[in-house]
Design a protein around this motif. Sequence first.
Motif, mmCIF file in Angstrom:
data_model
loop_
_atom_site.group_PDB
_atom_site.id
_atom_site.type_symbol
_atom_site.label_atom_id
_atom_site.label_comp_id
_atom_site.label_asym_id
_atom_site.label_seq_id
_atom_site.Cartn_x
_atom_site.Cartn_y
_atom_site.Cartn_z
ATOM 1 N N GLY A 253 31.635 -5.935 -18.746
ATOM 2 C CA GLY A 253 32.000 -6.295 -17.385
ATOM 3 C C GLY A 253 30.858 -6.888 -16.583
ATOM 4 O O GLY A 253 29.675 -6.738 -16.922
ATOM 5 N N ALA A 254 31.220 -7.565 -15.498
ATOM 6 C CA ALA A 254 30.237 -8.096 -14.559
ATOM 7 C C ALA A 254 29.586 -6.936 -13.809
ATOM 8 O O ALA A 254 30.117 -5.830 -13.789
ATOM 9 C CB ALA A 254 30.929 -9.051 -13.589
ATOM 10 N N PRO A 255 28.416 -7.182 -13.159
ATOM 11 C CA PRO A 255 27.726 -6.095 -12.459
ATOM 12 C C PRO A 255 28.619 -5.327 -11.479
ATOM 13 O O PRO A 255 28.592 -4.094 -11.445
ATOM 14 C CB PRO A 255 26.597 -6.826 -11.728
ATOM 15 C CG PRO A 255 26.301 -8.000 -12.611
ATOM 16 C CD PRO A 255 27.636 -8.430 -13.158
ATOM 17 N N GLU A 256 29.432 -6.043 -10.693
ATOM 18 C CA GLU A 256 30.310 -5.366 -9.746
ATOM 19 C C GLU A 256 31.331 -4.499 -10.472
ATOM 20 O O GLU A 256 31.611 -3.369 -10.058
ATOM 21 C CB GLU A 256 31.040 -6.392 -8.874
ATOM 22 C CG GLU A 256 31.994 -5.760 -7.865
ATOM 23 C CD GLU A 256 32.793 -6.791 -7.083
ATOM 24 O OE1 GLU A 256 33.594 -6.385 -6.235
ATOM 25 O OE2 GLU A 256 32.620 -7.996 -7.345
ATOM 26 N N ARG B 173 30.964 -3.172 -13.409
ATOM 27 C CA ARG B 173 30.273 -2.041 -14.047
ATOM 28 C C ARG B 173 30.110 -0.893 -13.057
ATOM 29 O O ARG B 173 30.276 0.269 -13.410
ATOM 30 C CB ARG B 173 28.919 -2.492 -14.587
ATOM 31 C CG ARG B 173 29.028 -3.395 -15.815
ATOM 32 C CD ARG B 173 27.660 -3.921 -16.217
ATOM 33 N NE ARG B 173 26.792 -2.852 -16.687
ATOM 34 C CZ ARG B 173 26.778 -2.385 -17.938
ATOM 35 N NH1 ARG B 173 27.602 -2.894 -18.837
ATOM 36 N NH2 ARG B 173 25.953 -1.431 -18.294
ATOM 37 N N GLU B 174 29.777 -1.205 -11.789
ATOM 38 C CA GLU B 174 29.627 -0.162 -10.783
ATOM 39 C C GLU B 174 30.969 0.504 -10.496
ATOM 40 O O GLU B 174 31.060 1.724 -10.383
ATOM 41 C CB GLU B 174 29.034 -0.745 -9.504
ATOM 42 C CG GLU B 174 27.560 -1.094 -9.605
ATOM 43 C CD GLU B 174 26.718 0.099 -10.037
ATOM 44 O OE1 GLU B 174 26.862 1.191 -9.436
ATOM 45 O OE2 GLU B 174 25.929 -0.042 -10.981
ATOM 46 N N THR B 175 32.026 -0.302 -10.377
ATOM 47 C CA THR B 175 33.359 0.255 -10.165
ATOM 48 C C THR B 175 33.790 1.081 -11.373
ATOM 49 O O THR B 175 34.457 2.102 -11.242
ATOM 50 C CB THR B 175 34.376 -0.870 -9.912
ATOM 51 O OG1 THR B 175 33.887 -1.741 -8.896
ATOM 52 C CG2 THR B 175 35.712 -0.302 -9.466
ATOM 53 N N GLY B 176 33.375 0.638 -12.559
ATOM 54 C CA GLY B 176 33.693 1.368 -13.779
ATOM 55 C C GLY B 176 33.070 2.749 -13.814
ATOM 56 O O GLY B 176 33.635 3.680 -14.410
ATOM 57 N N ARG B 177 31.902 2.902 -13.193
ATOM 58 C CA ARG B 177 31.276 4.230 -13.129
ATOM 59 C C ARG B 177 32.148 5.189 -12.320
ATOM 60 O O ARG B 177 32.324 6.355 -12.688
ATOM 61 C CB ARG B 177 29.880 4.142 -12.516
ATOM 62 C CG ARG B 177 28.820 3.575 -13.448
ATOM 63 C CD ARG B 177 27.462 3.544 -12.762
ATOM 64 N NE ARG B 177 26.444 2.993 -13.635
ATOM 65 C CZ ARG B 177 25.664 3.719 -14.432
ATOM 66 N NH1 ARG B 177 25.796 5.032 -14.461
ATOM 67 N NH2 ARG B 177 24.751 3.141 -15.196
ATOM 68 N N ALA B 178 32.676 4.704 -11.189
ATOM 69 C CA ALA B 178 33.537 5.543 -10.360
ATOM 70 C C ALA B 178 34.817 5.905 -11.116
ATOM 71 O O ALA B 178 35.318 7.032 -11.023
ATOM 72 C CB ALA B 178 33.869 4.816 -9.059
ATOM 73 N N TYR B 179 35.349 4.949 -11.870
ATOM 74 C CA TYR B 179 36.547 5.205 -12.682
ATOM 75 C C TYR B 179 36.252 6.248 -13.766
ATOM 76 O O TYR B 179 37.023 7.204 -13.948
ATOM 77 C CB TYR B 179 37.010 3.886 -13.302
ATOM 78 C CG TYR B 179 38.047 4.045 -14.399
ATOM 79 C CD1 TYR B 179 39.315 4.525 -14.121
ATOM 80 C CD2 TYR B 179 37.747 3.691 -15.716
ATOM 81 C CE1 TYR B 179 40.268 4.660 -15.115
ATOM 82 C CE2 TYR B 179 38.696 3.819 -16.717
ATOM 83 C CZ TYR B 179 39.951 4.303 -16.413
ATOM 84 O OH TYR B 179 40.886 4.433 -17.415
ATOM 85 N N ALA B 180 35.137 6.072 -14.480
ATOM 86 C CA ALA B 180 34.783 7.019 -15.536
ATOM 87 C C ALA B 180 34.566 8.414 -14.955
ATOM 88 O O ALA B 180 34.917 9.423 -15.582
ATOM 89 C CB ALA B 180 33.532 6.541 -16.270
#
Length: 205
Positions: free
Chosen positions: A102-105, A107-114
């Motif tokens: 994923g793009a940087p943005e 990836r950050e949203t993915g952390r919240a999802y994980a």
Amino acid sequence: MAVSPGDSPNSASGPDIQLDTAALRVLAHPMRINVLALLRQGGPSTATQVAEELGIKPGAASYHLRRLAAGGLIVEESGRGSGRERWWKAAHRQSIHDPASGAPEQRETGRAYAHAVALASAECLHTAAQEVPLLPEEWFDVSTFGDFVLRLSPKEVARMRDEVFALICRYRQAQGVDSEELAQVAVQVQIFPVPGTIAPRSAGS
């Protein structure tokens, strides 16, 4: 890493979905993870039924359902309900997210999802633990609650993850016809550094 809350081929007939940034934002909440899992595993439900199943207020259930619908993760079940009663169903069999691509943005949203997926999984495990003393012998004998600590590199962890997912996919594709012996089985895959052993990333990195 690919995480898929409530993966169930039996209730959700749509294709898998690769989560984009917008969908990740919608799912960055443990309760919405649980609502989506409920619809994927149990089939179409109303807000009232979701509220009863998850122990929340109907208003909260309606809110989470609307957010999931806005994100394209669930759709209204046509031909059911009357008046203000609306039936909702999952739009996809499972959600797929690979933070490495994923793009940087994203990836950050993915952390919240994980983070939300981890919290929802922990809640599911806690509920399962309460039922262990009540399980029939044939299910107690095969249930597994394991905890293993290995010394691995990130590449080795990625290889193990892929091998485990491939095994799960093999069993999913080989599922036979319904019988009294079959039941929905939760398979949780959790691979992470032992807490406190990895230095946290610096702010902004």
